[in-house]
Write a protein that holds these residues in place. Structure first.
Motif, PDB file in Angstrom:
ATOM      1  N   GLU A 100      -5.358  -2.146 -16.659  1.00  8.84           N
ATOM      2  CA  GLU A 100      -4.313  -1.397 -15.979  1.00  8.84           C
ATOM      3  C   GLU A 100      -4.520  -1.516 -14.476  1.00  8.84           C
ATOM      4  OE1 GLU A 100      -1.834  -0.478 -17.335  1.00  8.84           O
ATOM      5  OE2 GLU A 100      -2.292  -0.071 -19.418  1.00  8.84           O
ATOM      6  N   VAL A 101      -3.447  -1.420 -13.771  1.00 14.37           N
ATOM      7  CA  VAL A 101      -3.521  -1.726 -12.358  1.00 14.37           C
ATOM      8  C   VAL A 101      -2.899  -0.589 -11.563  1.00 14.37           C
ATOM      9  CG1 VAL A 101      -2.750  -3.328 -10.594  1.00 14.37           C
ATOM     10  CG2 VAL A 101      -3.427  -4.164 -12.834  1.00 14.37           C
ATOM     11  N   LEU A 102      -3.655  -0.105 -10.611  1.00 15.21           N
ATOM     12  CA  LEU A 102      -3.130   0.993  -9.803  1.00 15.21           C
ATOM     13  C   LEU A 102      -2.167   0.466  -8.737  1.00 15.21           C
ATOM     14  CD1 LEU A 102      -3.086   3.926  -8.872  1.00 15.21           C
ATOM     15  CD2 LEU A 102      -5.115   3.468  -7.522  1.00 15.21           C
ATOM     16  N   THR A 103      -2.643  -0.495  -7.950  1.00 20.00           N
ATOM     17  CA  THR A 103      -1.822  -0.970  -6.836  1.00 20.00           C
ATOM     18  C   THR A 103      -0.538  -1.619  -7.332  1.00 20.00           C
ATOM     19  OG1 THR A 103      -3.909  -1.381  -5.709  1.00 20.00           O
ATOM     20  CG2 THR A 103      -1.952  -2.291  -4.694  1.00 20.00           C
ATOM     21  N   ALA A 104      -0.629  -2.295  -8.499  1.00 24.07           N
ATOM     22  CA  ALA A 104       0.547  -2.996  -8.999  1.00 24.07           C
ATOM     23  C   ALA A 104       1.686  -2.049  -9.335  1.00 24.07           C
ATOM     24  CB  ALA A 104       0.172  -3.809 -10.228  1.00 24.07           C
ATOM     25  N   THR A 105       1.356  -0.801  -9.671  1.00 22.65           N
ATOM     26  CA  THR A 105       2.422   0.130 -10.066  1.00 22.65           C
ATOM     27  C   THR A 105       2.963   0.920  -8.873  1.00 22.65           C
ATOM     28  OG1 THR A 105       0.771   1.790 -10.587  1.00 22.65           O
ATOM     29  CG2 THR A 105       1.510   0.399 -12.394  1.00 22.65           C
ATOM     30  N   LEU A 106       2.397   0.651  -7.708  1.00 20.47           N
ATOM     31  CA  LEU A 106       2.888   1.351  -6.524  1.00 20.47           C
ATOM     32  C   LEU A 106       4.006   0.541  -5.883  1.00 20.47           C
ATOM     33  CD1 LEU A 106      -0.540   2.548  -5.138  1.00 20.47           C
ATOM     34  CD2 LEU A 106       1.300   3.993  -6.003  1.00 20.47           C
ATOM     35  N   PRO A 107       4.917   1.213  -5.213  1.00 22.50           N
ATOM     36  CA  PRO A 107       6.086   0.504  -4.674  1.00 22.50           C
ATOM     37  C   PRO A 107       5.751  -0.322  -3.435  1.00 22.50           C
ATOM     38  CG  PRO A 107       6.207   2.817  -4.106  1.00 22.50           C
ATOM     39  CD  PRO A 107       5.018   2.667  -4.980  1.00 22.50           C
ATOM     40  N   LEU A 108       5.158  -1.471  -3.645  1.00 22.76           N
ATOM     41  CA  LEU A 108       4.787  -2.355  -2.533  1.00 22.76           C
ATOM     42  C   LEU A 108       5.340  -3.749  -2.809  1.00 22.76           C
ATOM     43  CD1 LEU A 108       1.022  -1.425  -2.197  1.00 22.76           C
ATOM     44  CD2 LEU A 108       2.816  -0.844  -0.571  1.00 22.76           C
ATOM     45  N   GLY A 129      -1.388  -8.115  -9.380  1.00 19.48           N
ATOM     46  CA  GLY A 129      -1.600  -7.157 -10.455  1.00 19.48           C
ATOM     47  C   GLY A 129      -0.765  -7.385 -11.700  1.00 19.48           C
ATOM     48  N   VAL A 151       6.781  -1.204 -15.625  1.00 18.60           N
ATOM     49  CA  VAL A 151       6.226  -1.054 -14.265  1.00 18.60           C
ATOM     50  C   VAL A 151       5.895  -2.402 -13.631  1.00 18.60           C
ATOM     51  CG1 VAL A 151       5.308   1.250 -14.636  1.00 18.60           C
ATOM     52  CG2 VAL A 151       3.862  -0.727 -15.115  1.00 18.60           C
ATOM     53  N   THR A 155       3.618  -4.843 -14.559  1.00 17.64           N
ATOM     54  CA  THR A 155       2.304  -5.494 -14.611  1.00 17.64           C
ATOM     55  C   THR A 155       2.259  -6.573 -15.687  1.00 17.64           C
ATOM     56  OG1 THR A 155       1.414  -3.846 -16.108  1.00 17.64           O
ATOM     57  CG2 THR A 155       1.105  -3.458 -13.763  1.00 17.64           C
ATOM     58  N   VAL A 175      11.136  -2.434  -5.745  1.00 21.47           N
ATOM     59  CA  VAL A 175      10.226  -1.553  -5.005  1.00 21.47           C
ATOM     60  C   VAL A 175      10.765  -0.123  -4.993  1.00 21.47           C
ATOM     61  CG1 VAL A 175       9.249  -1.083  -2.722  1.00 21.47           C
ATOM     62  CG2 VAL A 175       9.273  -3.410  -3.620  1.00 21.47           C
ATOM     63  N   LEU A 218      10.173   1.383  -8.355  1.00 21.27           N
ATOM     64  CA  LEU A 218       8.780   1.817  -8.548  1.00 21.27           C
ATOM     65  C   LEU A 218       8.472   3.093  -7.776  1.00 21.27           C
ATOM     66  CD1 LEU A 218       6.698  -1.497  -8.556  1.00 21.27           C
ATOM     67  CD2 LEU A 218       7.117   0.058 -10.456  1.00 21.27           C
ATOM     68  N   SER A 219       9.158   3.272  -6.649  1.00 24.68           N
ATOM     69  CA  SER A 219       8.899   4.490  -5.866  1.00 24.68           C
ATOM     70  C   SER A 219       9.415   5.723  -6.613  1.00 24.68           C
ATOM     71  CB  SER A 219       9.547   4.379  -4.488  1.00 24.68           C
ATOM     72  OG  SER A 219      10.940   4.516  -4.607  1.00 24.68           O
ATOM     73  N   SER A 245      -6.143   4.445 -14.128  1.00 24.76           N
ATOM     74  CA  SER A 245      -6.091   3.207 -13.370  1.00 24.76           C
ATOM     75  C   SER A 245      -6.409   3.521 -11.919  1.00 24.76           C
ATOM     76  CB  SER A 245      -4.690   2.620 -13.503  1.00 24.76           C
ATOM     77  OG  SER A 245      -4.466   1.704 -12.487  1.00 24.76           O
ATOM     78  N   TYR A 268      -9.689   2.561  -8.759  1.00 27.43           N
ATOM     79  CA  TYR A 268     -10.912   1.807  -8.473  1.00 27.43           C
ATOM     80  C   TYR A 268     -12.139   2.690  -8.727  1.00 27.43           C
ATOM     81  CZ  TYR A 268      -7.411  -1.048  -6.260  1.00 27.43           C
ATOM     82  OH  TYR A 268      -6.290  -1.816  -6.041  1.00 27.43           O
ATOM     83  N   TYR A 295      -5.250   7.226  -1.396  1.00 36.33           N
ATOM     84  CA  TYR A 295      -4.757   5.846  -1.524  1.00 36.33           C
ATOM     85  C   TYR A 295      -3.299   5.848  -1.975  1.00 36.33           C
ATOM     86  CZ  TYR A 295      -4.726   0.962  -3.060  1.00 36.33           C
ATOM     87  OH  TYR A 295      -4.436  -0.371  -3.227  1.00 36.33           O
ATOM     88  N   LEU A 321       0.383   4.812   0.049  1.00 31.98           N
ATOM     89  CA  LEU A 321       1.200   3.689  -0.413  1.00 31.98           C
ATOM     90  C   LEU A 321       2.465   4.116  -1.153  1.00 31.98           C
ATOM     91  CD1 LEU A 321      -1.654   1.329  -1.670  1.00 31.98           C
ATOM     92  CD2 LEU A 321      -0.589   1.427   0.567  1.00 31.98           C
ATOM     93  N   GLN A 322       2.571   5.394  -1.467  1.00 31.67           N
ATOM     94  CA  GLN A 322       3.753   5.880  -2.188  1.00 31.67           C
ATOM     95  C   GLN A 322       4.639   6.627  -1.188  1.00 31.67           C
ATOM     96  OE1 GLN A 322       6.458   6.354  -4.006  1.00 31.67           O
ATOM     97  NE2 GLN A 322       5.207   6.055  -5.866  1.00 31.67           N
TER      98      GLN A 322
END
Lengths: 590, 321
Positions: free
Chosen positions: A101-109, A270, B79, B81, B98, B101-102, B112, B114, B125, B129-130
């Motif tokens: 699972e990926v944290l950054t990948a699910t963020l709106p970037l 991701g 989402v 991935t 994008v 996703l927001s 999920s 780090y 974090y 980013l959100q």
């Protein structure tokens, strides 16, 4: 928003770029930290320990002083090539946490935003390790053979290629451990594959190019040794291909790395939570490597042929010379191939300088000696018909290799060597040289001894003296080494005289060609001061077509003459004693 | 469609920012989503094989299926991935990926984040980013769920990880909430708080929800309908109310072994000498058919929980091709 919310929420807000950079720097730490730790520990050990505890350092067998510093350079260069690549792997795989699972990948970037941060961090690591490697090199202050000068460019390129492949590894494997392995092994495999493809395809392109421009593979011009051997000629072409081929292979490797990184862009951002088969990607990569290998080979072959553009005309000239000699009558060929240098009308000095060159190539037809003859003897000589002469020389060798042709040609050479009226000394000596396998010693030494004993012409004497000296052993020609030349010629004649006087079985071969009396006369000429050369040379020197506006050139020539005369006009007893031992040569007066 | 929570009791503080932000920010109502013939294969395994699903704005849908049915894969595809082999996920008109996703809040079954981050770092974090991150709402969630901001992610227990995942996924008040087994390992109190929070989100901002859970009681509280999934496909979609009220279990005694029950039953099995039939719909018609063929049969109606109703449906799906 209440105060507590601010404290727990908004107070720690950073910019997106800053946040991603901090995160990626933390991901890079997995590789960079241990690498810096290992490098600094080794540096400390190698440089510090010999200073602090030299006996312990010796006990541990550590390289000390300059050796120790030199040990650090390849280590740091190796780290520079490897660490950025592995950092790219850590950055690519670092997004994966448990179960993919990926944290950054699910963020709106945007994907580019995530990429940019990773790329910046990888470049930073690249710059840091480049700095470490080259700073170490500068501190050592020595030109390391591996990384000196232009080689640094290769190191920088290899590290950059590694960086791309490091990002690309994410597209071909699922785990970070295999990612490190692939980032290291895949570029090597691709490089080997490119080399194999290049080895297979480049000769095909070479043959296509040669066929299209009518280039004959048998006559590949060479600065060193020309041979009609087609295989070695093609290998000679390969020598010219190597450099552009290596450059295009490295470029291909870089492009493959960039493609791999592009192929893995989704994974890096991701988009690869679950297990996906990398086989299709690897297959695409293999196809790309082969295609780029073919493309690299084509570029290298065209580049090499373009660089060797003069070779096409040279190739034609060699072919002309070769074919003209192959069709020639043996008597005419023998006559043509021994007309090396006309002795009349030239300075003895020039003739001997040119002659040495002519001898070394066995065959120089009239016109083969150009104006360069007045140049320094050490300079490279090439006449206007040089390529044609090469073709003729090879054709002569080809015909001499044929048993039937060989007999006819040797008979023709023997006739020329024995003809004292129709051919001048130079041509007769050249002909005698051609019959080498049938007693070149007897022919050459006899001819030279007679020419010295008769000493009708100063040039004949000098030429013969040099022939005797060269046949005696390898040495420098005139004017450098003139003393050596005279000494060797005298010793050679003394040896022949002793052999003739002893009546040994070998003397039979000389019967009718040379006697003791002639040898004594020749020895007398060589042993006494040879002032007659100066008289003859002074007249010839005046005729040299030197430009008056070239005083430096004339001064150089005059100095060479002075060296020559100093050696020739001294008494032989100042150069050599009765037993033949060499003495100190005379010093040239300034 | 009712957006009212199934249970009215709440301990969530009604913060002005929550309501103001939700309405003024244009987030009132949920996001609609359409999945069309989604297909995704991992080697020889078809994780999704023509998956179709429509989520209306504000609708709450439960995903029920056995392990490996494709529920988590569906979430990952939504989402982004996972990249689909075929099919399409249609986003609301005018919404970029994008922007979508927001507005999506994804709570995966495993945290999920780090490993090297602390809980506070992970929240910071996401906050950075959100763009729709709501600090006040986030702070309230942290307080409700008892998040220890200084604890490292790698040191968190499974329950604490689930709590943190909940905060990370929902702290921007998403319009579409995707929950993949969100309550695994959480204690009863937290379980209750989470359900309350989700209920409030539905009630107050009308968030659309897609919830995969094996805790079927939760689905009964939170969802409007339940979608049964097997081998990457939607097998059946049943309104949640009907799962309990219109599903009946009959124990039929006095019929011989090998008796063939009427068709179109949810599930049939034998328990000792009795045939156990699970029926969706008009039970009287089925009873009449049985009695007409076996007048001596004795039929007993047994009340069904939602868990039993779903389990029987899943059992019934096993015989499907």
């Amino acid at each position: 928003m209440n105060a507590r919310a601010l404290e727990q929420g908004a107070s720690f807000k950073r910019s997106i770029t800053q946040t991603l950079l901090i995160k990626d720097l933390r991901l890079a730490r997995v590789v960079v930290g241990p690498a810096l730790g290992v490098l600094s520990s080794i540096a400390l050990l190698v440089c510090g320990l010999p200073l602090v505890a030299p006996s312990l350092a010796r006990l541990m067998g550590l390289p000390t002083g300059r050796d120790g510093s030199w040990f650090l350079v390849p280590l740091n260069v190796f780290a520079f090539c490897l660490v950025p690549a592995w950092t790219a792997v850590a950055l690519s795989f670092g997004e994966l946490s448990r179960k993919g699972e990926v944290l950054t990948a699910t963020l709106p970037l945007e994907g580019a935003t995530k990429w940019r941060s990773k790329f910046l961090v990888a470049l930073l690591v690249y710059a840091v390790f480049a700095l470490i490697a080259f700073a170490t090199l500068e501190m050592v202050g020595a030109a390391m053979p591996l990384v000196a000068g232009a080689e640094r460019g290769w190191v920088v390129a290899v590290a950059l290629i590694g960086l791309c492949w490091g990002f690309g590894a994410a597209g071909f494997t699922r785990g970070i451990a295999s990612g490190f392995g692939l980032a290291t092994a895949l570029p090597f495999l691709a490089f080997l594959c490119l080399l194999v493809v290049a080895n297979v395809v480049t000769p095909i392109f070479r043959d296509l190019i040669w066929a299209s421009i009518g280039f004959d593979a048998r006559f590949f011009p060479s600065d060193t040794r020309f041979d009609i051997d087609e295989v070695s000629n093609k290998a000679n072409f390969w020598r010219h291909v190597e450099s552009p081929l290596l450059l295009s292979i490295l470029s291909s490797l870089f492009l493959c790395g960039v493609w791999s990184a592009w192929h893995a862009r989704g994974w890096i951002a991701g988009q690869h939570a679950a297990a996906r088969t990398p086989a299709r990607g690897l297959l695409k990569l293999a196809v790309l490597v082969v295609l780029l290998g073919v493309f690299s080979s084509a570029i290298a072959a065209v580049t090499a042929q373009t660089r060797l553009g003069w070779n096409q005309s040279a190739n034609q000239a060699i072919m002309r010379g070769f074919e003209s000699v192959m069709a020639m009558d043996p008597d005419k060929l023998a006559d043509e191939s021994t007309k090396e240098v006309g002795l009349s009308g030239w300075s003895c000095n020039q003739i001997l300088v040119a002659q040495r060159f002519a001898w070394s190539h066995l065959y120089v037809a009239p016109g083969g000696i150009a104006d360069e003859v007045i140049d320094l003897p050490t300079s490279r000589f090439r006449g206007p018909h040089w390529d044609e002469q090469q073709g003729k020389a090879v054709a002569l060798r080809v015909r001499m290799a044929d048993p039937n042709e060989r007999a006819a040609l040797l008979a023709a050479f023997e006739r020329i060597a024995a003809d004292s009226t129709g051919h001048e000394l130079g041509q007769r000596l050249a002909a005698a040289f051609k019959v080498e396998s049938r007693g070149v010693e007897v022919s050459l030494v006899s001819l030279a001894a007679h020419a010295i004993a008769d000493h009708h012409d100063a040039c004949d004497v000098l030429f013969s003296m040099e022939v005797l000296a060269i046949r005696h052993g390898t040495m420098q020609g005139f004017p450098h080494g003139a003393c050596e030349c005279r000494v060797r010629a005298v010793n050679r004649l003394r040896g022949v005289r002793a052999m003739l006087a002893s009546g040994a079985p070998d003397a039979a071969a000389w019967e009718g060609r040379l006697d003791v009396l002639t040898v004594d006369r020749a020895l007398a000429v060589l042993s006494a001061p040879m002032t007659f050369v100066r008289d003859a040379e002074s007249a010839a020197l005046a005729a040299i077509p030197l430009s008056p506006s070239d005083p430096a050139h004339r001064a150089q020539l005059e100095r060479r003459h002075a060296e020559l005369f100093a050696c020739l006009e001294c008494d032989i007893t100042t150069l050599i004693d009765e037993s033949g031992m060499r003495l100190e040569p005379p010093t040239l007066a300034e | 469609m009712s957006h009212a929570p199934k249970e009215t009791e709440t301990r969530l503080e009604p913060t002005p920012a929550f309501f103001a932000g939700g309405l003024a920010g244009g987030l009132a109502g949920g996001l609609a989503l359409t999945c069309k013939a989604l297909a995704l294969r991992f080697g020889r395994v078809h994780a999704l094989a023509g998956f179709d699903l429509n989520l209306a704005e504000g609708e709450s849908v439960g995903l029920v299926g056995r392990n490996g049915a494709g529920k988590s894969t569906l979430f990952r595809c939504i989402v982004g991935t996972e990249v689909l082999d075929a099919g399409a996920i249609e986003l609301p008109a005018g919404l970029s990926r994008v922007e979508f996703l927001s507005r999506v809040g994804f709570v995966p079954d495993t945290l999920s984040a780090y490993d090297w981050m602390s809980a506070g770092d992970a929240i910071a974090y996401v906050a950075a980013l959100q763009p729709r991150f709501d600090s006040a709402w986030c702070a309230q969630l942290q307080r409700l769920l008892g998040i220890d901001r200084s604890a490292k992610v790698r040191d968190l227990s499974r329950g604490m990880q689930a709590r943190l995942a909940f905060v990370l996924g929902l702290s921007h008040r998403p319009s579409l909430v995707l929950l993949d087994e969100p309550l695994l390992g959480v204690d009863a109190v937290t379980h209750d708080v989470v359900l309350e929070t989700l209920a409030r989100m539905r009630c107050e901002i009308g968030a659309t929800m897609l919830i995969a859970s094996h805790q079927l009681g939760d689905l009964a509280r939170l969802t409007d309908r339940v979608v049964f999934v097997d081998r990457g496909k939607v097998i059946e979609s049943v309104p949640t109310d009907e799962l309990v009220t219109k599903t009946t279990r009959l124990h039929v005694h006095g019929v011989p072994r090998g008796w063939v029950p009427p068709p179109n039953l949810v599930h049939t099995r034998w328990l000792d000498d009795a045939a156990v039939l699970t029926i969706q719909g008009d039970v009287a018609v089925v009873e009449q058919r049985i009695l007409s063929s076996h007048p001596n049969a004795r039929i007993e109606r047994v009340p069904l929980s939602i868990h039993e109703a779903c389990a029987d449906r899943l059992r019934g799906m096993e015989v499907l091709p």
